[in-house]
Design an enzyme around this catalytic site. Structure first.
Site, PDB file in Angstrom:
ATOM      1  N   HIS A 208      55.780  34.731  38.616  1.00 13.74           N
ATOM      2  CA  HIS A 208      54.584  34.938  37.797  1.00 13.74           C
ATOM      3  C   HIS A 208      54.642  36.295  37.094  1.00 13.74           C
ATOM      4  O   HIS A 208      54.428  36.389  35.881  1.00 13.74           O
ATOM      5  CB  HIS A 208      53.326  34.846  38.660  1.00 13.74           C
ATOM      6  CG  HIS A 208      52.077  35.280  37.955  1.00 13.74           C
ATOM      7  ND1 HIS A 208      51.537  34.581  36.894  1.00 13.74           N
ATOM      8  CD2 HIS A 208      51.272  36.358  38.134  1.00 13.74           C
ATOM      9  CE1 HIS A 208      50.445  35.199  36.468  1.00 13.74           C
ATOM     10  NE2 HIS A 208      50.267  36.291  37.195  1.00 13.74           N
TER      11      HIS A 208
ATOM     12  N   ASP B  89      41.418  32.050  40.495  1.00 12.70           N
ATOM     13  CA  ASP B  89      40.995  33.326  39.908  1.00 12.70           C
ATOM     14  C   ASP B  89      40.859  33.125  38.402  1.00 12.70           C
ATOM     15  O   ASP B  89      41.732  33.467  37.620  1.00 12.70           O
ATOM     16  CB  ASP B  89      42.058  34.373  40.247  1.00 12.70           C
ATOM     17  CG  ASP B  89      41.822  35.706  39.558  1.00 12.70           C
ATOM     18  OD1 ASP B  89      40.652  36.028  39.309  1.00 12.70           O
ATOM     19  OD2 ASP B  89      42.817  36.405  39.269  1.00 12.70           O
TER      20      ASP B  89
ATOM     21  N   LYS C 160      37.947  39.049  34.702  1.00  9.07           N
ATOM     22  CA  LYS C 160      38.079  38.342  35.977  1.00  9.07           C
ATOM     23  C   LYS C 160      36.756  38.248  36.751  1.00  9.07           C
ATOM     24  O   LYS C 160      36.584  37.335  37.557  1.00  9.07           O
ATOM     25  CB  LYS C 160      39.056  39.101  36.890  1.00  9.07           C
ATOM     26  CG  LYS C 160      40.421  39.359  36.305  1.00  9.07           C
ATOM     27  CD  LYS C 160      41.345  38.197  36.544  1.00  9.07           C
ATOM     28  CE  LYS C 160      42.790  38.611  36.325  1.00  9.07           C
ATOM     29  NZ  LYS C 160      43.708  37.522  36.712  1.00  9.07           N
TER      30      LYS C 160
ATOM     31  N   GLU D  21      44.107  30.892  37.597  1.00  9.56           N
ATOM     32  CA  GLU D  21      45.243  31.370  38.375  1.00  9.56           C
ATOM     33  C   GLU D  21      45.158  30.661  39.723  1.00  9.56           C
ATOM     34  O   GLU D  21      44.189  30.828  40.460  1.00  9.56           O
ATOM     35  CB  GLU D  21      45.222  32.896  38.543  1.00  9.56           C
ATOM     36  CG  GLU D  21      45.334  33.630  37.214  1.00  9.56           C
ATOM     37  CD  GLU D  21      45.781  35.095  37.332  1.00  9.56           C
ATOM     38  OE1 GLU D  21      45.602  35.696  38.406  1.00  9.56           O
ATOM     39  OE2 GLU D  21      46.304  35.613  36.326  1.00  9.56           O
TER      40      GLU D  21
ATOM     41  N   ASP E  46      42.881  41.215  45.004  1.00  8.56           N
ATOM     42  CA  ASP E  46      43.775  40.205  44.443  1.00  8.56           C
ATOM     43  C   ASP E  46      45.146  40.843  44.216  1.00  8.56           C
ATOM     44  O   ASP E  46      45.246  41.883  43.561  1.00  8.56           O
ATOM     45  CB  ASP E  46      43.197  39.690  43.125  1.00  8.56           C
ATOM     46  CG  ASP E  46      43.824  38.376  42.711  1.00  8.56           C
ATOM     47  OD1 ASP E  46      44.427  37.701  43.571  1.00  8.56           O
ATOM     48  OD2 ASP E  46      43.724  38.017  41.529  1.00  8.56           O
TER      49      ASP E  46
ATOM     50  N   THR F 224      35.272  33.642  40.700  1.00 10.30           N
ATOM     51  CA  THR F 224      36.479  33.326  41.465  1.00 10.30           C
ATOM     52  C   THR F 224      36.079  32.202  42.415  1.00 10.30           C
ATOM     53  O   THR F 224      35.116  32.348  43.170  1.00 10.30           O
ATOM     54  CB  THR F 224      36.944  34.544  42.292  1.00 10.30           C
ATOM     55  OG1 THR F 224      37.118  35.662  41.418  1.00 10.30           O
ATOM     56  CG2 THR F 224      38.248  34.249  43.022  1.00 10.30           C
TER      57      THR F 224
ATOM     58  N   GLN G  41      40.493  40.325  29.072  1.00  6.52           N
ATOM     59  CA  GLN G  41      41.385  41.119  29.921  1.00  6.52           C
ATOM     60  C   GLN G  41      42.362  41.968  29.093  1.00  6.52           C
ATOM     61  O   GLN G  41      42.574  43.148  29.391  1.00  6.52           O
ATOM     62  CB  GLN G  41      42.146  40.151  30.829  1.00  6.52           C
ATOM     63  CG  GLN G  41      43.052  40.797  31.856  1.00  6.52           C
ATOM     64  CD  GLN G  41      43.844  39.758  32.665  1.00  6.52           C
ATOM     65  OE1 GLN G  41      43.594  38.554  32.578  1.00  6.52           O
ATOM     66  NE2 GLN G  41      44.786  40.221  33.457  1.00  6.52           N
TER      67      GLN G  41
ATOM     68  N   GLU H 227      51.173  30.850  31.481  1.00  4.36           N
ATOM     69  CA  GLU H 227      52.592  30.592  31.709  1.00  4.36           C
ATOM     70  C   GLU H 227      52.962  29.166  31.319  1.00  4.36           C
ATOM     71  O   GLU H 227      53.993  28.931  30.700  1.00  4.36           O
ATOM     72  CB  GLU H 227      52.943  30.796  33.183  1.00  4.36           C
ATOM     73  CG  GLU H 227      52.828  32.212  33.685  1.00  4.36           C
ATOM     74  CD  GLU H 227      52.937  32.232  35.198  1.00  4.36           C
ATOM     75  OE1 GLU H 227      54.059  32.234  35.718  1.00  4.36           O
ATOM     76  OE2 GLU H 227      51.882  32.210  35.864  1.00  4.36           O
TER      77      GLU H 227
ATOM     78  N   GLU I 162      45.993  30.315  43.404  1.00  6.03           N
ATOM     79  CA  GLU I 162      46.381  31.308  44.396  1.00  6.03           C
ATOM     80  C   GLU I 162      46.055  30.809  45.798  1.00  6.03           C
ATOM     81  O   GLU I 162      45.266  29.894  45.982  1.00  6.03           O
ATOM     82  CB  GLU I 162      45.615  32.628  44.157  1.00  6.03           C
ATOM     83  CG  GLU I 162      45.678  33.114  42.725  1.00  6.03           C
ATOM     84  CD  GLU I 162      45.161  34.541  42.529  1.00  6.03           C
ATOM     85  OE1 GLU I 162      44.846  35.207  43.534  1.00  6.03           O
ATOM     86  OE2 GLU I 162      45.077  34.971  41.372  1.00  6.03           O
TER      87      GLU I 162
ATOM     88  N   ARG J 194      41.702  35.679  29.278  1.00  5.06           N
ATOM     89  CA  ARG J 194      42.859  36.482  28.872  1.00  5.06           C
ATOM     90  C   ARG J 194      42.556  37.418  27.711  1.00  5.06           C
ATOM     91  O   ARG J 194      43.139  38.494  27.602  1.00  5.06           O
ATOM     92  CB  ARG J 194      44.029  35.576  28.487  1.00  5.06           C
ATOM     93  CG  ARG J 194      44.497  34.658  29.588  1.00  5.06           C
ATOM     94  CD  ARG J 194      45.065  35.422  30.753  1.00  5.06           C
ATOM     95  NE  ARG J 194      45.493  34.509  31.813  1.00  5.06           N
ATOM     96  CZ  ARG J 194      45.714  34.907  33.071  1.00  5.06           C
ATOM     97  NH1 ARG J 194      45.541  36.185  33.419  1.00  5.06           N
ATOM     98  NH2 ARG J 194      46.091  34.040  33.974  1.00  5.06           N
TER      99      ARG J 194
END
Lengths: 392, 392
Positions: free
Chosen positions: A113, A211, A231, A177, A106, A235, A218, A336, A179, A215
């Site tokens: 970002h 993904d 993570k 996420e 990844d 996925t 992580q 975000e 992607e 948080r």
């Protein structure tokens, strides 16, 4: 025999023809192509042994010349009369993960970002780290938990920080996420490199990727070796692999790269991609990121990944990292969108920051097609199931 | 028929019986067991279909009860008369990577290693990061570049820092990491967890690992997502998988863990392992790390890796991270042995810091066996070939 009807404006017309793996109550997993709202059984119609398999890997291993040839035959096939028994209405089939995942990497290729995350997590420092504009930063993820769109995502448990030291429990900051993922068809042996110009010889096509990211897990675990359990629980990928050929009309120059990149990252071809993503959270559109602003191209990512002699393999998946554009409505992760959870967004009357149990996220994308319309990636969707806590 | 002679004191006596995959000029890859200086063809002698395969994965997928049963039969077999055609002198066979690697995770489980690296790289800060004693820190590595002992290692190229910005070229700080690797036999589905007590139900055995590391590439790339190209070019494993049963006599309590770990990391069984490693650099012993001082046990690593619901799979490899003990002669990486390259060691009259082209590193290990002697892991060996630079 039957003729396949493609509704006007369908993102699955003859300039798309994505491959997937499906099954029916009467038949096991095999390869099909999506046309309009139908799935055409390629094992039955074309009779190639590689399509009578439960994954695209054998076909992908055959290489670019064969991919191009077969795409021509598929286009002829679906434009003419097809045996009715080989055409399935989309709702009547089960879609499976379309390929076996070899290595999964990844990246972190969106400047917007990476800058947003830097500003949120390290407000007093330069948002981009010194290496960011010199190489496409990336890390390896867990291949065995790459699942097809629609798979339920169980909220992960793990350690997170508290004022009294780490505590264990369900993640309280479960995020997405959005992607784009690239699927390697033909690999390269250990000790060799794939140049940026060789991208299309090796990469078969693209999928959408979510993904999923916890948080809180992580943030506590990631120093100094990067994300792991935050993570690795899941996925999701879309069920349809859009062939690289279908993305010809989407190719655009990427952003100017300043400072100049090292020679092995230079490109003579444009592999920026004019793809529009859309993120729906419980049915509400919360963001529309554009892929065209991604700083690093997928050709650069593959060249970087192999420049140290690392092998590439059929079934390797490498993803772009979160796709975010410059605007506030172009952010590809909830951290975000909500600016670290400080600005809830309205999701059907519910002010929301991170994902709640029962929430569903659907990411879609379209791109210009060869004949002037738009082609689609379908979607990558997932609903959050409550955490399962360990027994006593 | 023939009787297999085991030399006195051999680390490959009847209390070891490690499995590997071999081929001969006359026959393709199949499973064998090492006894003394011989390899016994298990496909030919026992006739199980799972041994007529080019990897251990099908056998490993059968589970603990079958592993125990088969180990008993192998012990009976090699203690009696064996068909002469099934016994091969070790030098007459080619050894292959013994299993297909599914996901590969590398941990960082030695307190002495993590502290040494912290002191070398961040001399003014606490050597251990705040999370280190609360969870076994780890990251995913590249499965496709896991190779068998004896495979030549080409010096990787990549980006490294210079005073004038990043430059590209062959790594100038090529290092090793001496590790123990654990091979998962039976996996666990996504959404479930493996408790520390279930370790032996899932893990088939152990191998030696050399996690080749380009320190200059790693130092420049690793923020914020962890090591990638500094590690992904090659990871070597020993050719023999030592079954977990053979390590019963090596089991010891691990170090006291303070602060107390969270409940999911607590153990009721001892899975510290009294294994002695030895690192030879061009024939000179430069370190003898002991595994018994590793802070995190392999049972804790597996419990952590799956506590978020991540699947485990047959063929998963997870490695301990560098094995370093407290003493200066117990360091498992050259960056520690030479303290960041500042204190060269003598390697046959040549003061050395990192690996030069043509250098060979051989890591061996032994452990107490059930009958009072010692059992061996064989070795993980690799020689450095010069870098291949990209064409113009």
């Amino acid at each position: 025999m039957t003729t396949i009807t493609v509704p006007d404006g369908s993102p699955f017309g003859l300039d798309n023809l994505p491959y997937g793996v499906f099954s029916t109550p009467a038949g096991g997993r095999r390869v099909g192509v999506r046309v309009g709202e139908s799935v055409v059984d390629l094992a039955q119609t074309l009779g190639y042994d590689v399509f009578a398999r439960p994954s695209l890997n054998p076909f992908m291993a055959q290489g670019r010349a064969r991919w191009d040839e077969v795409r021509g035959r598929v286009a002829e096939l679906v434009a003419g009369d097809v045996p009715a028994s080989a055409v399935h209405a989309l709702p009547s089939v089960t879609l499976h993960r379309p390929f076996e995942v070899a290595d999964y990497v990844d990246f972190y290729a969106s400047e917007h970002h990476a800058s947003n995350v830097g500003r949120i997590l390290r407000p007093d420092a330069e948002p981009l780290l010194p290496n960011w504009k010199h190489l496409p930063v990336g890390y390896h993820g867990r291949s065995s938990t790459v699942v097809v769109s629609g798979t339920e995502i169980t909220r992960p448990c793990g350690q997170r920080r508290s004022d009294d030291g780490p505590v264990f429990g369900p993640s309280t900051r479960l995020d997405i996420e959005a992607e784009l993922g690239f699927v390697v068809g033909t690999g390269s042996p250990m000790g060799s490199r794939v140049s940026t110009d060789e991208f299309a010889e090796h990469v078969f096509g693209a999928v959408l990727v979510n993904d999923w990211s916890a948080r809180d897990i992580q943030a506590w675990e990631y120093q100094p070796l990067g994300p792991n359990l935050g993570k690795s629980f899941a996925t999701s990928v879309s069920a349809w692999v859009v062939p690289l050929q279908a993305l010809e009309a989407a190719r655009v120059p990427g952003p100017v790269q300043d400072p100049e990149v090292l020679p092995y990252l230079k490109e003579t071809q444009d592999w920026g991609l004019d793809i529009d993503l859309e993120i729906r959270w419980n049915g509400h559109v919360v963001s529309r990121p554009g892929y065209r602003q991604m700083y690093w191209s997928p050709a650069q990512m593959l060249a970087h990944m192999t420049v140290n002699g690392a092998a590439a393999s059929t079934g390797d998946l490498y993803a772009s990292g979160t796709v975010s554009g410059p605007g506030p409505d172009e952010r590809g992760a909830l951290i975000e969108v909500t600016w670290g959870g400080r600005h809830p967004v309205d999701v059907g009357g519910r002010p929301s920051t991170f994902l709640e149990d029962g929430d569903e996220v659907v990411i879609g994308a379209t791109a210009p097609g060869a004949s002037g319309g738009r082609i689609g990636f379908g979607e990558v969707a997932g609903r959050i199931a409550p955490a399962v806590e360990p027994g006593p």
